[in-house]
Motif scaffolding. Sequence first.
Motif, PDB file in Angstrom:
ATOM      1  N   LEU A 199      50.410  52.923  34.831  1.00 22.71           N
ATOM      2  CA  LEU A 199      50.130  51.960  35.894  1.00 22.71           C
ATOM      3  C   LEU A 199      48.920  51.104  35.527  1.00 22.71           C
ATOM      4  CD1 LEU A 199      50.618  50.910  38.807  1.00 22.71           C
ATOM      5  CD2 LEU A 199      49.107  52.755  39.586  1.00 22.71           C
ATOM      6  N   ALA A 200      49.151  49.810  35.419  1.00 23.34           N
ATOM      7  CA  ALA A 200      48.043  48.897  35.128  1.00 23.34           C
ATOM      8  C   ALA A 200      47.070  48.889  36.298  1.00 23.34           C
ATOM      9  CB  ALA A 200      48.573  47.498  34.869  1.00 23.34           C
ATOM     10  N   THR A 201      45.797  48.869  35.974  1.00 27.51           N
ATOM     11  CA  THR A 201      44.773  48.862  37.015  1.00 27.51           C
ATOM     12  C   THR A 201      43.573  48.051  36.539  1.00 27.51           C
ATOM     13  OG1 THR A 201      43.529  50.279  38.540  1.00 27.51           O
ATOM     14  CG2 THR A 201      43.546  50.928  36.239  1.00 27.51           C
ATOM     15  N   ALA A 202      42.737  47.674  37.484  1.00 22.44           N
ATOM     16  CA  ALA A 202      41.455  47.042  37.174  1.00 22.44           C
ATOM     17  C   ALA A 202      40.352  47.937  37.714  1.00 22.44           C
ATOM     18  CB  ALA A 202      41.369  45.653  37.799  1.00 22.44           C
TER      19      ALA A 202
ATOM     20  N   HIS B  94      29.430  57.717  37.875  1.00 26.02           N
ATOM     21  CA  HIS B  94      29.462  56.275  38.070  1.00 26.02           C
ATOM     22  C   HIS B  94      30.423  55.968  39.219  1.00 26.02           C
ATOM     23  CE1 HIS B  94      28.321  52.662  35.430  1.00 26.02           C
ATOM     24  NE2 HIS B  94      28.580  52.207  36.633  1.00 26.02           N
ATOM     25  N   GLU B  95      30.016  55.131  40.161  1.00 30.38           N
ATOM     26  CA  GLU B  95      30.895  54.729  41.257  1.00 30.38           C
ATOM     27  C   GLU B  95      31.757  53.543  40.824  1.00 30.38           C
ATOM     28  OE1 GLU B  95      28.639  53.947  44.744  1.00 30.38           O
ATOM     29  OE2 GLU B  95      27.920  56.012  44.954  1.00 30.38           O
ATOM     30  N   VAL B  96      33.064  53.659  41.072  1.00 35.66           N
ATOM     31  CA  VAL B  96      33.993  52.611  40.657  1.00 35.66           C
ATOM     32  C   VAL B  96      35.012  52.361  41.785  1.00 35.66           C
ATOM     33  CG1 VAL B  96      33.781  53.214  38.213  1.00 35.66           C
ATOM     34  CG2 VAL B  96      35.601  54.261  39.596  1.00 35.66           C
ATOM     35  N   THR B  97      35.753  51.279  41.657  1.00 33.16           N
ATOM     36  CA  THR B  97      36.893  51.004  42.529  1.00 33.16           C
ATOM     37  C   THR B  97      38.079  50.646  41.652  1.00 33.16           C
ATOM     38  OG1 THR B  97      35.508  50.156  44.346  1.00 33.16           O
ATOM     39  CG2 THR B  97      37.831  49.540  44.361  1.00 33.16           C
ATOM     40  N   LEU B  98      39.208  51.334  41.865  1.00 29.40           N
ATOM     41  CA  LEU B  98      40.427  51.033  41.133  1.00 29.40           C
ATOM     42  C   LEU B  98      41.286  50.101  41.989  1.00 29.40           C
ATOM     43  CD1 LEU B  98      41.475  54.511  39.665  1.00 29.40           C
ATOM     44  CD2 LEU B  98      40.035  52.743  38.651  1.00 29.40           C
ATOM     45  N   VAL B  99      41.753  49.026  41.398  1.00 29.48           N
ATOM     46  CA  VAL B  99      42.608  48.064  42.088  1.00 29.48           C
ATOM     47  C   VAL B  99      43.940  48.009  41.348  1.00 29.48           C
ATOM     48  CG1 VAL B  99      42.849  45.711  42.930  1.00 29.48           C
ATOM     49  CG2 VAL B  99      40.566  46.741  42.731  1.00 29.48           C
ATOM     50  N   SER B 100      45.025  48.406  42.028  1.00 25.96           N
ATOM     51  CA  SER B 100      46.333  48.487  41.389  1.00 25.96           C
ATOM     52  C   SER B 100      47.419  47.956  42.318  1.00 25.96           C
ATOM     53  CB  SER B 100      46.668  49.944  41.024  1.00 25.96           C
ATOM     54  OG  SER B 100      45.611  50.584  40.360  1.00 25.96           O
ATOM     55  N   ARG B 101      48.501  47.476  41.719  1.00 23.42           N
ATOM     56  CA  ARG B 101      49.689  47.095  42.479  1.00 23.42           C
ATOM     57  C   ARG B 101      50.734  48.186  42.303  1.00 23.42           C
ATOM     58  NH1 ARG B 101      50.223  42.627  45.017  1.00 23.42           N
ATOM     59  NH2 ARG B 101      52.503  42.826  45.048  1.00 23.42           N
TER      60      ARG B 101
ATOM     61  N   VAL C  20      46.571  48.289  46.159  1.00 19.39           N
ATOM     62  CA  VAL C  20      45.791  49.425  46.639  1.00 19.39           C
ATOM     63  C   VAL C  20      44.410  49.398  45.985  1.00 19.39           C
ATOM     64  CG1 VAL C  20      45.631  51.942  46.741  1.00 19.39           C
ATOM     65  CG2 VAL C  20      47.847  50.839  47.002  1.00 19.39           C
ATOM     66  N   ARG C  21      43.382  49.520  46.809  1.00 21.87           N
ATOM     67  CA  ARG C  21      42.002  49.616  46.330  1.00 21.87           C
ATOM     68  C   ARG C  21      41.484  51.002  46.706  1.00 21.87           C
ATOM     69  NH1 ARG C  21      39.555  44.590  45.340  1.00 21.87           N
ATOM     70  NH2 ARG C  21      37.523  45.569  45.654  1.00 21.87           N
TER      71      ARG C  21
END
Length: 222
Positions: free
Chosen positions: A117-120, A159-166, A176-177
């Motif tokens: 799954l591609a994510t940012a 480390h705090e992160v946010t994953l953004v995926s379709r 989805v974030r």
Amino acid sequence: MDEKLLRFEELRLQPGQRLQLDISDYSASRDSSTLLGYNPGQSIIVSTPQHNGAAIKVTKDTDVTVRFFSQTLNGAGAFKSQVLHSSSLPYPHMHLSMPDGVVLGEVRRALRAKVSLATAIVYQFRDEPCKVPACITDISVMGARVERLPEYAQFDDNHEVTLVSRIEVSGVDCTVRVKGIVRNVSDGKQGRILGIEFVEVDDPTRVLLHGYTLSQMLDFAC
């Protein structure tokens, strides 16, 4: 995954339930449909998927694989069927044969699925906002394994992160974030690997993650 084999009638699905149809000899992708009703022991009535604004043409005896996610059942299901009848009146719909059984996978807290799954990844590094592409290869409602990060991306434990995926759930595409914390960083054949624990997941997002994870695991069921 906890699985059950049930009769369709036992599911007690309601009209309006979203469905995904894999129609033999039509398309390699899944087509969106809606449950219109059913007659126990006879047939399941569903809306005919559309393409470019028009109902597709489906012939009798065409094989169909049906998948769905139901929040009421707390799980995702899949079954094989055949087209018994297709009509455009009074609206485009199809009668599908009753399946021998429905595979129902129930949601569990630790349910995991192998995915690609591609994510940012959105995060802060040295007080600078950063956003890098990556790939989720393993996911659950609790966290994810992330790989294929660019070499310049820098992360530390905690480390705090946010994953953004379709993702796609029951034929619906959505973004989805999910907030998370990097719990471990390791080296793999294709670069660094992050183990991320999800935090502050609200209920709607949790339901989407459940549905997506189960749909990925049910791909092999039919």
